[in-house]
Design a protein around this motif. Structure first.
Motif, PDB file in Angstrom:
ATOM      1  N   ASP A 178       0.808  -1.216   0.000  1.00  0.00           N
ATOM      2  CA  ASP A 178       0.000   0.000   0.000  1.00  0.00           C
ATOM      3  C   ASP A 178       0.841   1.266   0.000  1.00  0.00           C
ATOM      4  O   ASP A 178       0.302   2.380   0.026  1.00  0.00           O
ATOM      5  CB  ASP A 178      -0.964  -0.008   1.186  1.00  0.00           C
ATOM      6  CG  ASP A 178      -0.267  -0.056   2.531  1.00  0.00           C
ATOM      7  OD1 ASP A 178       0.933  -0.417   2.583  1.00  0.00           O
ATOM      8  OD2 ASP A 178      -0.913   0.258   3.547  1.00  0.00           O
TER       9      ASP A 178
ATOM     10  N   GLU B 250      -1.930  -7.579  -3.107  1.00  0.00           N
ATOM     11  CA  GLU B 250      -0.695  -6.817  -3.288  1.00  0.00           C
ATOM     12  C   GLU B 250      -0.596  -6.273  -4.705  1.00  0.00           C
ATOM     13  O   GLU B 250      -0.193  -5.109  -4.901  1.00  0.00           O
ATOM     14  CB  GLU B 250       0.504  -7.709  -2.973  1.00  0.00           C
ATOM     15  CG  GLU B 250       0.658  -8.021  -1.489  1.00  0.00           C
ATOM     16  CD  GLU B 250       1.700  -9.094  -1.221  1.00  0.00           C
ATOM     17  OE1 GLU B 250       2.223  -9.125  -0.086  1.00  0.00           O
ATOM     18  OE2 GLU B 250       1.995  -9.908  -2.132  1.00  0.00           O
TER      19      GLU B 250
ATOM     20  N   GLU C 225      -2.777  -3.194  -5.004  1.00  0.00           N
ATOM     21  CA  GLU C 225      -2.211  -1.998  -4.381  1.00  0.00           C
ATOM     22  C   GLU C 225      -1.144  -1.363  -5.266  1.00  0.00           C
ATOM     23  O   GLU C 225      -1.140  -0.152  -5.488  1.00  0.00           O
ATOM     24  CB  GLU C 225      -1.613  -2.355  -3.007  1.00  0.00           C
ATOM     25  CG  GLU C 225      -2.643  -2.682  -1.948  1.00  0.00           C
ATOM     26  CD  GLU C 225      -3.492  -1.493  -1.558  1.00  0.00           C
ATOM     27  OE1 GLU C 225      -3.086  -0.339  -1.810  1.00  0.00           O
ATOM     28  OE2 GLU C 225      -4.577  -1.704  -1.000  1.00  0.00           O
TER      29      GLU C 225
ATOM     30  N   GLY D 180      -4.098   0.854  -6.296  1.00  0.00           N
ATOM     31  CA  GLY D 180      -4.611   1.269  -4.991  1.00  0.00           C
ATOM     32  C   GLY D 180      -3.830   2.406  -4.381  1.00  0.00           C
ATOM     33  O   GLY D 180      -4.397   3.430  -3.957  1.00  0.00           O
ATOM     34  N   THR D 181      -2.509   2.260  -4.325  1.00  0.00           N
ATOM     35  CA  THR D 181      -1.652   3.304  -3.756  1.00  0.00           C
ATOM     36  C   THR D 181      -1.775   4.595  -4.545  1.00  0.00           C
ATOM     37  O   THR D 181      -1.911   5.689  -3.966  1.00  0.00           O
ATOM     38  CB  THR D 181      -0.186   2.832  -3.751  1.00  0.00           C
ATOM     39  OG1 THR D 181      -0.081   1.630  -2.984  1.00  0.00           O
ATOM     40  CG2 THR D 181       0.729   3.890  -3.169  1.00  0.00           C
TER      41      THR D 181
ATOM     42  N   ARG E 119      -5.100   6.546  -3.995  1.00  0.00           N
ATOM     43  CA  ARG E 119      -5.150   7.263  -2.716  1.00  0.00           C
ATOM     44  C   ARG E 119      -4.272   8.505  -2.754  1.00  0.00           C
ATOM     45  O   ARG E 119      -4.670   9.564  -2.252  1.00  0.00           O
ATOM     46  CB  ARG E 119      -4.741   6.327  -1.577  1.00  0.00           C
ATOM     47  CG  ARG E 119      -5.804   5.277  -1.238  1.00  0.00           C
ATOM     48  CD  ARG E 119      -5.470   4.538   0.036  1.00  0.00           C
ATOM     49  NE  ARG E 119      -4.230   3.789  -0.080  1.00  0.00           N
ATOM     50  CZ  ARG E 119      -4.132   2.554  -0.573  1.00  0.00           C
ATOM     51  NH1 ARG E 119      -5.222   1.935  -1.001  1.00  0.00           N
ATOM     52  NH2 ARG E 119      -2.971   1.947  -0.631  1.00  0.00           N
TER      53      ARG E 119
ATOM     54  N   SER F 141      -9.329   0.772  -2.514  1.00  0.00           N
ATOM     55  CA  SER F 141      -9.552  -0.573  -1.971  1.00  0.00           C
ATOM     56  C   SER F 141     -10.144  -1.494  -3.028  1.00  0.00           C
ATOM     57  O   SER F 141     -10.668  -1.064  -4.045  1.00  0.00           O
ATOM     58  CB  SER F 141     -10.490  -0.496  -0.759  1.00  0.00           C
ATOM     59  OG  SER F 141     -11.797  -0.126  -1.168  1.00  0.00           O
TER      60      SER F 141
END
Length: 334
Positions: free
Chosen positions: A282, A313, A316, A320-321, A324, A332
């Motif tokens: 993340d 994983e 992310e 995902g990362t 954000r 998510s």
């Protein structure tokens, strides 16, 4: 979805300005075997690939790599940290307006990342506020050093603080000028010099108390964080046994390292596995470094070969990362 957080451009309006006035911009276009080169007085010389300038060429390159969205950032020679205040601000604004033009041409697939005239912090703050206000940029690219001064230097704190307040993340990218002893040959200025500069930047941000002072600051590190993840144990040990390392912080360096974000550009799947285990998927996002010769032309394949990588994983690292950091949702799986 796959989002590339490390993808460079040189907007057309900048290329046109350099073509018109090479002296002011300390750069010029040359031809080598019929192909354009960009040559900077500082010593940078590199092919001016269509992908730098043409959004359609960027999209074609993304398609070949399996990338859905790219967060485009100026090529580091566009930092112009040597310029005076007026020229520095003018060039930064020109670059950023050009990045915004490219994003506007394909808003579904491109996001923008600004450059700032960091050598003049007040001007840098003004330009940061402008690109957020006018273009909604969520990221700025800043050199690991600014004409030899570390990003952790107190005079740059006002810029980092304002970025944190605005919810803008910082992409820390090496700004490598000149040669260093032992790195003159074999392209080591890039192969070792770039990740070394990032490592030094990280250590100064940690030991200089910057990460303690600005708990909301988000910094994405190029090239997998350089050598910092691999040598974090040495920093932890040094912090325990050396008083010099505790002058500005009593925080655990390993805990502070996990505050950073990292691109995936390490080329070796086993190294990426180690990075995931160390900081968490993340805190890792895809980075290609396109279109330079040190780019990962097969980022999806690199990720797929990471030992024992889980679906969560992969999600992310793929998006995902990035989502954000860009403020475009929780990122998510739900």
């Amino acid at each position: 979805m796959r989002i590339d957080m490390h993808s460079h451009v040189i907007p057309k309006r900048v290329v046109d300005a350099i073509t018109r006035d090479a002296g002011t911009y300390a750069a010029r276009l040359k031809l080598a075997e019929g192909h354009p080169l960009m040559a900077h007085d500082q010593g940078y010389v590199y092919p001016l690939f269509p992908e730098f300038v043409d959004p359609l060429a960027k999209l074609d390159s993304m398609d070949r790599k399996g990338i859905d969205i790219s967060v485009i950032s100026p090529a580091p020679p566009m930092f112009y940290y040597w310029a005076d205040a007026d020229l520095g601000l003018r060039i930064s604004a020109m670059v950023n307006d050009g990045v915004a033009d490219m994003v506007a041409s394909h808003p579904a697939r491109l996001r923008g990342m600004a450059t700032l005239p960091m050598q003049h912090p007040d001007a840098a703050v003004a330009e940061l506020e402008r690109v957020v206000r006018e273009y909604g940029f969520k990221a700025v690219e800043i050199g690991t050093t600014i004409e030899g001064e570390q990003l952790a230097d107190p005079r740059f704190r006002v810029v980092l603080k304002r970025a944190s307040e605005l919810g803008v993340f910082v992409f820390a990218h090496p700004y490598y000028i000149g040669s260093k002893a032992g790195l003159e040959n074999y392209y080591l200025t890039n192969l070792i010099g770039n990740p070394l500069d990032t490592t030094t930047c990280v250590a100064n941000l940690i030991f200089g108390g910057v990460m303690d002072e600005l708990p909301g600051l988000k910094i994405l590190l190029a090239h997998g964080g350089g050598f910092a993840p691999y040598q974090i144990g040495r920093l932890v040990h040094g912090h325990k046994v050396r008083q010099e390392a505790r002058v500005h912080t009593h925080s655990d360096p390993k805990a502070l390292l996990r505050r950073f974000y990292f691109d995936s550009l390490v080329f070796e799947p086993a190294a990426l596995r180690y990075l995931i285990d160390l900081v968490g998927a993340d805190h890792i996002a895809i980075g290609t470094d396109a279109p330079f010769d040190m780019c990962d032309a097969r980022p999806v394949e690199t990720l797929e070969h990471v030992p024992h990588i889980s679906h969560a994983e992969q999600h992310e690292v793929c998006c995902g990362t990035a989502l954000r950091l860009l403020g475009e949702g929780s990122g998510s799986l739900a």
